[in-house]
Design an enzyme around this catalytic site. Sequence first.
Site, PDB file in Angstrom:
ATOM      1  NE  ARG A 267      -0.782   1.763   3.671  1.00  0.00           N
ATOM      2  CZ  ARG A 267       0.305   2.502   3.886  1.00  0.00           C
ATOM      3  NH1 ARG A 267       1.497   1.952   4.110  1.00  0.00           N
ATOM      4  NH2 ARG A 267       0.228   3.814   3.868  1.00  0.00           N
ATOM      5  N   GLY A 268       0.208   2.431  -0.088  1.00  0.00           N
ATOM      6  CA  GLY A 268       0.952   3.692  -0.176  1.00  0.00           C
ATOM      7  C   GLY A 268       1.194   3.992  -1.647  1.00  0.00           C
ATOM      8  CB  ALA A 269       0.484   7.008  -3.684  1.00  0.00           C
TER       9      ALA A 269
ATOM     10  NE  ARG B 224      -6.067   0.832  -2.486  1.00  0.00           N
ATOM     11  CZ  ARG B 224      -5.616   1.401  -1.372  1.00  0.00           C
ATOM     12  NH1 ARG B 224      -4.339   1.276  -1.036  1.00  0.00           N
ATOM     13  NH2 ARG B 224      -6.409   2.121  -0.608  1.00  0.00           N
TER      14      ARG B 224
ATOM     15  CD  GLN C 139      -4.306   2.674   6.448  1.00  0.00           C
ATOM     16  OE1 GLN C 139      -5.060   3.054   7.332  1.00  0.00           O
ATOM     17  NE2 GLN C 139      -4.741   2.385   5.238  1.00  0.00           N
TER      18      GLN C 139
ATOM     19  CG  ASP D 208      -3.120   8.095  -1.856  1.00  0.00           C
ATOM     20  OD1 ASP D 208      -3.140   8.571  -0.720  1.00  0.00           O
ATOM     21  OD2 ASP D 208      -2.760   6.923  -2.108  1.00  0.00           O
TER      22      ASP D 208
ATOM     23  CE  LYS E 293      -5.963   5.467   3.768  1.00  0.00           C
ATOM     24  NZ  LYS E 293      -6.858   4.605   2.943  1.00  0.00           N
TER      25      LYS E 293
END
Length: 344
Positions: free
Chosen positions: A45-47, A88, A195, A236, A247
């Site tokens: 995860r995480g852009a 996503r 997170q 993001d 987020k």
Amino acid sequence: MDRALEWVEDRVRYIDQTQLPLDTIIIETENYLEIAEDIKRLAIRGAPLIGVSAAYGIYLGIKNFSGFNKEDFINSFKTVSHTLASTRPTAVNLFWAIKEMEKTLNESIKLSIPEIKKNLLEKALYIHKDDIERCRLIGEYGNEIVPYKATIITHCNAGFLAVGGDGTALSVIYKAHSSGKDIRVYADETRPLLQGARLTAWELMNRNIDVTLIADNTAAFTMKKFKIDLAITGADRIALNGDAANKIGTYNLAIISKKHNIPFYIAAPLSTFDFCLKSGDEIPIEERAPEEVTEGFGKRIAPPGVKVYSPAFDVTPNELITGIITEKGIIYPPYSENIIKFKS
Ligand code: MRU
């Protein structure tokens, strides 16, 4: 592992982030479908990290192509990239990385299939290496706005777990800390998937940085009670006018930062900018499964049948953002004039 993801002997190796902080489970795979599934379920995860893993995923998806027909090879590339692109919708780094891989495919199209494959692997490795450098530079530029003694509030996780390198928002904090500054951090827990509690608190504690975990709804009171110097989060997707998706809950943090006169910064590489979007209204916002809100890690916490609204991201309007820290320097308002100057 001091990186969230590594390339080892023709396969990717990464931390399953759904299991942190209690278990550090390492996944190794050469199956792009597993990578796609792990992006969806937030093991990756995480852009920026989503972008890096998609680039490797494309290579892994075409590496075993065995025919000689280029059209079939291109179709195979398209199937793989379509699968990865469908994981996503909000983090633009995913689509940016896929486009970079497509460019390499197009530039190599006259070569033999083994040579195209080799170029695609080189490109994926470059995207990864480049992200590490971008993170380093974000840390350097961001450190310039951190006072010698600073208390910083952050939301979600924009640390090494979210990128190829050391982080975006947390790279600033790591740099400030390693340059001898006295740094304290408040980490929002970041409902619903935590997170902040699971990942940011874990990362900062591992680096011996003074971190205090707060529930998201404690942030305003914390700002009122204690001196907070800065708010820094990741992003993001950032539109041309500076509106920034991050987020869910980031918008709340920006509003209460304004109310308490706390500068609110976004830290993000230029691969997080969507130069095609005029404003944040055009950013697609992912909605997650209702269970992520009605259940707390497997245990039901809301009445069966209740309606749920669960966007994974919100958009912070540009007027709440003091500056955007990038690998090429800090962008200040007016964003509609200044962001475009950073496009390479
Ligand atoms: O749903 P997630 O955990 O992938 O969301 C991540 C974030 O919102 C991060 O803040 C953002 O991707 C920046 S990461 C450097």
